[in-house]
Design a protein around this motif. Structure first.
Motif, PDB file in Angstrom:
ATOM      1  N   ASN A   1      27.036   5.966 -23.896  1.00 51.07           N
ATOM      2  CA  ASN A   1      27.778   5.231 -24.902  1.00 51.07           C
ATOM      3  C   ASN A   1      28.457   6.225 -25.837  1.00 51.07           C
ATOM      4  OD1 ASN A   1      26.799   2.677 -23.940  1.00 51.07           O
ATOM      5  ND2 ASN A   1      24.834   3.135 -24.935  1.00 51.07           N
ATOM      6  N   PRO A   2      29.381   5.773 -26.693  1.00 53.68           N
ATOM      7  CA  PRO A   2      30.122   6.718 -27.542  1.00 53.68           C
ATOM      8  C   PRO A   2      29.261   7.629 -28.413  1.00 53.68           C
ATOM      9  CG  PRO A   2      31.250   4.611 -27.505  1.00 53.68           C
ATOM     10  CD  PRO A   2      29.955   4.411 -26.775  1.00 53.68           C
ATOM     11  N   ASN A   3      28.074   7.174 -28.796  1.00 51.75           N
ATOM     12  CA  ASN A   3      27.220   7.996 -29.647  1.00 51.75           C
ATOM     13  C   ASN A   3      26.252   8.885 -28.862  1.00 51.75           C
ATOM     14  OD1 ASN A   3      25.371   6.163 -28.687  1.00 51.75           O
ATOM     15  ND2 ASN A   3      24.674   5.455 -30.707  1.00 51.75           N
TER      16      ASN A   3
ATOM     17  N   GLN B   1      36.019  11.974 -23.120  1.00 56.75           N
ATOM     18  CA  GLN B   1      36.680  11.501 -24.329  1.00 56.75           C
ATOM     19  C   GLN B   1      36.042  10.245 -24.907  1.00 56.75           C
ATOM     20  OE1 GLN B   1      37.947  11.494 -21.290  1.00 56.75           O
ATOM     21  NE2 GLN B   1      39.279   9.734 -20.871  1.00 56.75           N
ATOM     22  N   TYR B   2      35.242   9.551 -24.114  1.00 54.75           N
ATOM     23  CA  TYR B   2      34.582   8.343 -24.612  1.00 54.75           C
ATOM     24  C   TYR B   2      33.361   8.660 -25.467  1.00 54.75           C
ATOM     25  CZ  TYR B   2      37.776   6.084 -21.416  1.00 54.75           C
ATOM     26  OH  TYR B   2      38.931   5.665 -20.773  1.00 54.75           O
ATOM     27  N   LEU B   3      32.951   9.932 -25.510  1.00 48.56           N
ATOM     28  CA  LEU B   3      31.938  10.376 -26.466  1.00 48.56           C
ATOM     29  C   LEU B   3      32.664  10.754 -27.751  1.00 48.56           C
ATOM     30  CD1 LEU B   3      29.951  12.405 -23.870  1.00 48.56           C
ATOM     31  CD2 LEU B   3      28.929  10.612 -25.261  1.00 48.56           C
ATOM     32  N   LYS B   4      32.224  10.229 -28.888  1.00 48.54           N
ATOM     33  CA  LYS B   4      33.076  10.272 -30.072  1.00 48.54           C
ATOM     34  C   LYS B   4      33.148  11.634 -30.743  1.00 48.54           C
ATOM     35  CE  LYS B   4      29.516   8.392 -33.203  1.00 48.54           C
ATOM     36  NZ  LYS B   4      29.188   7.252 -34.113  1.00 48.54           N
ATOM     37  N   ASN B   5      32.134  12.487 -30.560  1.00 47.48           N
ATOM     38  CA  ASN B   5      32.172  13.792 -31.206  1.00 47.48           C
ATOM     39  C   ASN B   5      31.160  14.731 -30.547  1.00 47.48           C
ATOM     40  OD1 ASN B   5      29.657  12.950 -32.235  1.00 47.48           O
ATOM     41  ND2 ASN B   5      30.589  12.194 -34.136  1.00 47.48           N
TER      42      ASN B   5
ATOM     43  N   ALA C   1      27.563  13.615 -30.401  1.00 48.56           N
ATOM     44  CA  ALA C   1      27.294  12.655 -29.332  1.00 48.56           C
ATOM     45  C   ALA C   1      27.070  13.369 -28.000  1.00 48.56           C
ATOM     46  CB  ALA C   1      28.454  11.669 -29.219  1.00 48.56           C
TER      47      ALA C   1
ATOM     48  N   ASP D   1      37.811  17.329 -24.010  1.00 53.90           N
ATOM     49  CA  ASP D   1      38.146  17.015 -25.396  1.00 53.90           C
ATOM     50  C   ASP D   1      37.261  17.753 -26.393  1.00 53.90           C
ATOM     51  OD1 ASP D   1      39.785  13.932 -25.786  1.00 53.90           O
ATOM     52  OD2 ASP D   1      39.498  14.926 -23.878  1.00 53.90           O
ATOM     53  N   HIS D   2      36.010  17.984 -26.019  1.00 52.56           N
ATOM     54  CA  HIS D   2      35.046  18.564 -26.958  1.00 52.56           C
ATOM     55  C   HIS D   2      34.879  20.058 -26.687  1.00 52.56           C
ATOM     56  CE1 HIS D   2      34.164  14.483 -28.176  1.00 52.56           C
ATOM     57  NE2 HIS D   2      33.961  14.168 -26.910  1.00 52.56           N
TER      58      HIS D   2
END
Length: 384
Positions: A154-156, A192-196, A199, A232-233
Motif C-alpha cells: 500500500n502507499p504507506n 511510484q505508488y509508495l508515497k515516500n 514507505a 522515483d525514490h
C-alpha cells in the motif's frame, strides 16, 4: 492465520467490485493474532546458503558432483523470471486486459493456483530457483507506460493481505520442493505508488516480518529489479540502494538473516557500493546479443569483487538460441555463473506463450519454453 479461509472474500471483493472490503479484511488479518494464540511456524524443509561462490541447499552444494561438457555445474543456481506468480491489478480500467480466454475475466487466485501446480514440473527439469516480485514486472514484457497497479504494498508500505496469502502459497510449495525463491521487492514501473522513502523502508521491514512469521529459509532477496532504471525514490537508485541491502543484512530472525542483493539493467555491471555489500551479484543479459559479452560481464564483475568470492547470477535474460553452439545460457555457465530465463508474450502470440504476460499458462506450453527446459535438463541432469 495460515488456515483462515479468505479466498471467498477475495473473490467477492474483486468480482463484485467491493473495494470497501479491503480495509475491513486487512484489519481482521492484522489484528486476529491479538485475540488468538500465535500459530507456530511450520518446520521448514529447505535452507539456502552461500559458501564462497557456490550456493548450498541444506548444507550441500547444488547439483553436487555435476559437470556438463567438462564445465562445473555444482554450486550454480539456474533460474527463471516468473515474477507474476501473485499478480493482480488494482486499476479497474486496465484489469480487463488480463482476462482469461475461457472465463473472460481475470482471477488472481487462479493465477497462483496454476503457478503452484506447475512448480514440480519445473523442478523435475532442473529449475532450482525462480524470481518472484512483490510488484511484478511489465505484463507486456517491455512497456513505456505502466498504468496498471500491481503491488503487494500500500502507499504507506503496509501490505495487502490477499497478495501476502498468495505469496505464502508459493513460498510454502517452494520449501516443500527444495526450491529457492529470489524474492524481488520493488519494480520501477510500480514503486511510484509508495508515497515516500519512509514507505519504502516500511515495505522492506514488513516483507521481513512476513518471511519471519513463516520462518522461511529458502528465500534470497533482490531489493529491486534493475535499480538503474527510472525509480522515483532515491533510496532505490544505484547510489543509495546499498542502504537497503545493509538494512536487510542487519536483521537476524531466530539466528537467520536473508541473503540479499539488487540487479542492474541489461549489459550493465554492478556498482562498487553494491558489490561491496551484496551477498551475491545479479546481472541481466537483456540487450546482450553476443554471447561472448555474457562471459565478459562475468569476468568484469568478478574483477570488481577482487579477492572476495561471491556467486554471480543472471536472473533475467530474454535471449534463447538453445539449439545453437553459442548462446547466453551456455556462456554464463562456462564462466561459472548461474543463468535465468526471461520469457514474455511477443506480438501475435497467445496464452501458451510467455511467462510474464497475464493471463499465463505456467506449464511448459510453448516451443520456446520447451527448448529452455530441455536444455536446462541437459545441463543439470534434472532433479527428483
Amino acid at each position: 492465520m495460515n488456515t483462515l479461509p479468505i479466498h471467498f472474500l477475495n473473490r467477492i471483493m474483486i468480482q463484485n467490485r467491493l473495494p470497501w472490503l479491503t480495509p475491513l479484511v486487512g484489519l481482521l488479518l492484522l489484528t486476529l493474532p491479538v485475540f488468538c494464540q500465535k500459530i507456530k511456524p511450520p518446520k521448514r524443509n529447505t535452507t539456502v546458503s552461500i559458501r564462497g561462490d557456490q550456493f548450498y541447499i541444506n548444507g550441500k552444494p547444488t547439483f553436487q558432483g555435476r559437470s556438463w561438457n567438462g564445465y562445473k555445474i555444482e554450486g550454480l543456481l539456474p533460474n527463471a523470471r516468473l515474477v507474476q506468480g501473485i499478480y493482480d491489478d488494482r486499476n479497474s480500467s486496465t484489469r480487463p486486459k488480463w482476462a482469461y480466454p475461457d472465463t473472460k475475466t481475470w482471477d488472481a487466485d487462479r493465477n497462483t493456483d496454476e503457478f503452484v501446480a506447475a512448480m514440480p514440473v519445473w523442478k523435475a527439469h532442473g529449475l532450482l530457483a525462480f524470481t518472484l516480485n512483490l510488484q511484478g514486472g511489465s505484463p507486456e514484457g517491455y512497456s513505456k507506460d505502466q498504468p496498471w497497479i500491481n503491488s503487494m504494498f500500500n502507499p504507506n508500505g503496509s501490505y495487502d493481505p490477499f497478495y501476502s496469502r498468495r505469496l505464502h502459497r508459493i513460498l510454502n510449495k517452494a520449501d516443500e520442493l527444495g526450491m529457492v525463491v529470489i524474492l524481488g521487492l520493488f519494480y520501477f514501473g510500480q514503486d511510484q505508488y509508495l508515497k515516500n522513502e519512509a514507505a519504502v523502508i516500511n515495505a522492506v521491514d514488513n516483507t521481513l516480518d512476513i518471511l519471519a512469521d513463516g520462518d522461511y529459509r529458502n528465500v534470497i532477496i533482490e531489493i529491486n529489479n534493475e535499480c538503474d532504471i527510472r525509480y522515483d525514490h532515491d533510496i532505490l537508485k544505484p547510489e543509495r540502494v546499498h542502504e537497503l541491502i545493509q538494512r536487510v543484512k542487519n536483521r537476524k530472525i531466530r539466528g537467520h538473516r536473508f541473503l540479499v542483493s539488487t540487479s542492474f539493467s541489461g549489459g550493465k555491471i554492478p556498482t562498487e557500493n553494491v558489490v561491496r555489500e551484496a551477498d551475491f551479484l545479479l546481472l541481466h543479459g537483456n540487450g546482450v546479443k553476443d554471447p561472448a559479452r555474457i562471459t565478459e560481464m562475468v569476468q568484469q564483475t568478478r574483477a570488481l569483487a577482487g579477492n572476495r568470492k561471491v556467486p554471480i547470477v543472471f536472473n533475467e535474460d530474454d535471449h534463447f538460441d538453445f539449439d545453437k553452439p553459442a548462446n547466453n545460457f551456455r556462456s554464463a555457465t562456462i564462466a561459472y555463473a548461474s543463468w535465468g530465463f526471461f520469457d514474455y508474450r511477443m506480438k501475435g502470440e497467445g496464452l501458451d506463450d510467455g511467462y510474464q504476460s497475464p493471463p499465463i499458462n505456467w506449464q511448459i506450453s510453448s516451443p520456446r519454453k520447451k527448448a529452455f527446459f530441455d536444455y536446462l535438463k541437459e545441463i543439470t541432469g534434472g532433479l527428483p
